[in-house]
Motif scaffolding. Structure first.
Motif, PDB file in Angstrom:
ATOM      1  N   ALA A   1       0.830  -1.201   0.000  1.00  0.00           N
ATOM      2  CA  ALA A   1       0.000   0.000   0.000  1.00  0.00           C
ATOM      3  C   ALA A   1       0.865   1.252   0.000  1.00  0.00           C
ATOM      4  O   ALA A   1       1.972   1.273   0.549  1.00  0.00           O
ATOM      5  CB  ALA A   1      -0.923   0.001   1.210  1.00  0.00           C
ATOM      6  N   GLU A   2       0.342   2.303  -0.612  1.00  0.00           N
ATOM      7  CA  GLU A   2       1.033   3.587  -0.641  1.00  0.00           C
ATOM      8  C   GLU A   2       0.779   4.389   0.628  1.00  0.00           C
ATOM      9  O   GLU A   2       1.596   5.208   1.015  1.00  0.00           O
ATOM     10  CB  GLU A   2       0.595   4.367  -1.877  1.00  0.00           C
ATOM     11  N   ASP A   3      -0.366   4.170   1.272  1.00  0.00           N
ATOM     12  CA  ASP A   3      -0.728   4.870   2.503  1.00  0.00           C
ATOM     13  C   ASP A   3      -0.716   3.862   3.642  1.00  0.00           C
ATOM     14  O   ASP A   3      -1.569   2.988   3.718  1.00  0.00           O
ATOM     15  CB  ASP A   3      -2.112   5.513   2.364  1.00  0.00           C
ATOM     16  N   LEU A   4       0.239   3.995   4.540  1.00  0.00           N
ATOM     17  CA  LEU A   4       0.390   3.013   5.613  1.00  0.00           C
ATOM     18  C   LEU A   4      -0.574   3.245   6.769  1.00  0.00           C
ATOM     19  O   LEU A   4      -0.609   2.459   7.708  1.00  0.00           O
ATOM     20  CB  LEU A   4       1.831   3.017   6.125  1.00  0.00           C
ATOM     21  N   ASP A   5      -1.365   4.309   6.716  1.00  0.00           N
ATOM     22  CA  ASP A   5      -2.317   4.588   7.790  1.00  0.00           C
ATOM     23  C   ASP A   5      -3.635   3.848   7.604  1.00  0.00           C
ATOM     24  O   ASP A   5      -4.444   3.802   8.521  1.00  0.00           O
ATOM     25  CB  ASP A   5      -2.593   6.095   7.881  1.00  0.00           C
ATOM     26  N   GLY A   6      -3.862   3.265   6.445  1.00  0.00           N
ATOM     27  CA  GLY A   6      -5.134   2.608   6.172  1.00  0.00           C
ATOM     28  C   GLY A   6      -5.269   1.271   6.868  1.00  0.00           C
ATOM     29  O   GLY A   6      -4.283   0.609   7.201  1.00  0.00           O
TER      30      GLY A   6
ATOM     31  N   GLU B   1      -8.560  -0.927   3.272  1.00  0.00           N
ATOM     32  CA  GLU B   1      -8.016   0.178   2.469  1.00  0.00           C
ATOM     33  C   GLU B   1      -6.703  -0.210   1.814  1.00  0.00           C
ATOM     34  O   GLU B   1      -6.470   0.086   0.646  1.00  0.00           O
ATOM     35  CB  GLU B   1      -7.836   1.421   3.345  1.00  0.00           C
ATOM     36  N   GLN B   2      -5.822  -0.874   2.565  1.00  0.00           N
ATOM     37  CA  GLN B   2      -4.541  -1.281   1.988  1.00  0.00           C
ATOM     38  C   GLN B   2      -4.737  -2.326   0.898  1.00  0.00           C
ATOM     39  O   GLN B   2      -4.062  -2.290  -0.127  1.00  0.00           O
ATOM     40  CB  GLN B   2      -3.584  -1.780   3.072  1.00  0.00           C
ATOM     41  N   THR B   3      -5.665  -3.250   1.085  1.00  0.00           N
ATOM     42  CA  THR B   3      -5.926  -4.260   0.056  1.00  0.00           C
ATOM     43  C   THR B   3      -6.440  -3.604  -1.217  1.00  0.00           C
ATOM     44  O   THR B   3      -5.977  -3.916  -2.323  1.00  0.00           O
ATOM     45  CB  THR B   3      -6.919  -5.321   0.573  1.00  0.00           C
ATOM     46  N   ARG B   4      -7.391  -2.682  -1.082  1.00  0.00           N
ATOM     47  CA  ARG B   4      -7.903  -1.963  -2.258  1.00  0.00           C
ATOM     48  C   ARG B   4      -6.779  -1.216  -2.966  1.00  0.00           C
ATOM     49  O   ARG B   4      -6.693  -1.225  -4.203  1.00  0.00           O
ATOM     50  CB  ARG B   4      -9.016  -0.990  -1.858  1.00  0.00           C
ATOM     51  N   CYS B   5      -5.912  -0.561  -2.218  1.00  0.00           N
ATOM     52  CA  CYS B   5      -4.792   0.185  -2.800  1.00  0.00           C
ATOM     53  C   CYS B   5      -3.869  -0.740  -3.584  1.00  0.00           C
ATOM     54  O   CYS B   5      -3.462  -0.428  -4.710  1.00  0.00           O
ATOM     55  CB  CYS B   5      -4.014   0.908  -1.702  1.00  0.00           C
ATOM     56  N   VAL B   6      -3.530  -1.876  -3.007  1.00  0.00           N
ATOM     57  CA  VAL B   6      -2.637  -2.822  -3.672  1.00  0.00           C
ATOM     58  C   VAL B   6      -3.283  -3.351  -4.955  1.00  0.00           C
ATOM     59  O   VAL B   6      -2.638  -3.422  -6.008  1.00  0.00           O
ATOM     60  CB  VAL B   6      -2.249  -3.967  -2.718  1.00  0.00           C
TER      61      VAL B   6
ATOM     62  N   ALA C   1       8.048  -2.970   6.399  1.00  0.00           N
ATOM     63  CA  ALA C   1       7.858  -1.793   7.252  1.00  0.00           C
ATOM     64  C   ALA C   1       6.686  -2.050   8.185  1.00  0.00           C
ATOM     65  O   ALA C   1       5.730  -2.749   7.828  1.00  0.00           O
ATOM     66  CB  ALA C   1       7.608  -0.545   6.401  1.00  0.00           C
ATOM     67  N   ALA C   2       6.741  -1.469   9.357  1.00  0.00           N
ATOM     68  CA  ALA C   2       5.729  -1.729  10.386  1.00  0.00           C
ATOM     69  C   ALA C   2       4.309  -1.399   9.923  1.00  0.00           C
ATOM     70  O   ALA C   2       3.368  -2.059  10.317  1.00  0.00           O
ATOM     71  CB  ALA C   2       6.072  -0.951  11.648  1.00  0.00           C
ATOM     72  N   GLY C   3       4.120  -0.401   9.076  1.00  0.00           N
ATOM     73  CA  GLY C   3       2.782  -0.009   8.646  1.00  0.00           C
ATOM     74  C   GLY C   3       2.189  -0.871   7.554  1.00  0.00           C
ATOM     75  O   GLY C   3       0.986  -0.806   7.297  1.00  0.00           O
ATOM     76  N   TYR C   4       2.996  -1.673   6.898  1.00  0.00           N
ATOM     77  CA  TYR C   4       2.474  -2.535   5.842  1.00  0.00           C
ATOM     78  C   TYR C   4       1.645  -3.646   6.466  1.00  0.00           C
ATOM     79  O   TYR C   4       2.106  -4.373   7.341  1.00  0.00           O
ATOM     80  CB  TYR C   4       3.597  -3.173   5.028  1.00  0.00           C
ATOM     81  N   ARG C   5       0.423  -3.816   5.964  1.00  0.00           N
ATOM     82  CA  ARG C   5      -0.452  -4.888   6.430  1.00  0.00           C
ATOM     83  C   ARG C   5      -0.530  -6.023   5.424  1.00  0.00           C
ATOM     84  O   ARG C   5      -0.835  -7.151   5.785  1.00  0.00           O
ATOM     85  CB  ARG C   5      -1.856  -4.341   6.673  1.00  0.00           C
ATOM     86  N   ILE C   6      -0.268  -5.720   4.137  1.00  0.00           N
ATOM     87  CA  ILE C   6      -0.429  -6.695   3.065  1.00  0.00           C
ATOM     88  C   ILE C   6       0.601  -6.451   1.971  1.00  0.00           C
ATOM     89  O   ILE C   6       0.981  -5.310   1.710  1.00  0.00           O
ATOM     90  CB  ILE C   6      -1.863  -6.631   2.473  1.00  0.00           C
TER      91      ILE C   6
END
Length: 113
Positions: free
Chosen positions: A28-33, A37-42, A100-105
């Motif tokens: 994901a480009e935004d690590l706050d999601g 949100e991160q899945t949609r971004c990816v 990175a710590a903010g990456y979920r996927i």
């Protein structure tokens, strides 16, 4: 022959080898999601990368998914299932620490032109 699309210092975003498509890992480009949100971004990024070579998600044969927290499996699947449609590629999903710590996927995709 290998065609490298958007090569960087460490990796190309996508390569084409004898008509086969392989992507690098997409995060994901935004690590706050949250995971949705991160899945949609990816998945949006994946669609854009495929579009650069005239492909769509219908060209995908395999998806590799890494989740930082397997407790978010259901949330990721809710977005993924809506995106993938009626002709899903094969898929594997594992839990793993990400870069990175903010990456979920992170997703890597493979397919055929």
């Amino acid at each position: 022959m290998i065609e490298r699309i958007n090569p960087g210092k460490r990796a190309s975003q996508l390569v084409i080898i004898d008509g086969r498509i392989e992507t690098s890992g997409i995060v994901a480009e935004d690590l706050d999601g949250d995971i949705a949100e991160q899945t949609r971004c990816v998945l949006r990024q994946l669609e854009a990368w495929l579009g650069q070579v005239g492909a769509t998600k219908a060209n995908l044969s395999r998806m590799q998914i890494w989740l930082a927290d397997m407790g978010e499996f259901a949330g990721m699947n809710e977005v993924y299932d809506a995106w993938v449609g009626d002709a899903p590629p094969v898929r594997a999903c594992v839990g793993a620490p990400l870069a990175a710590a903010g990456y979920r996927i992170e997703i890597q995709a493979f397919g055929q032109l």
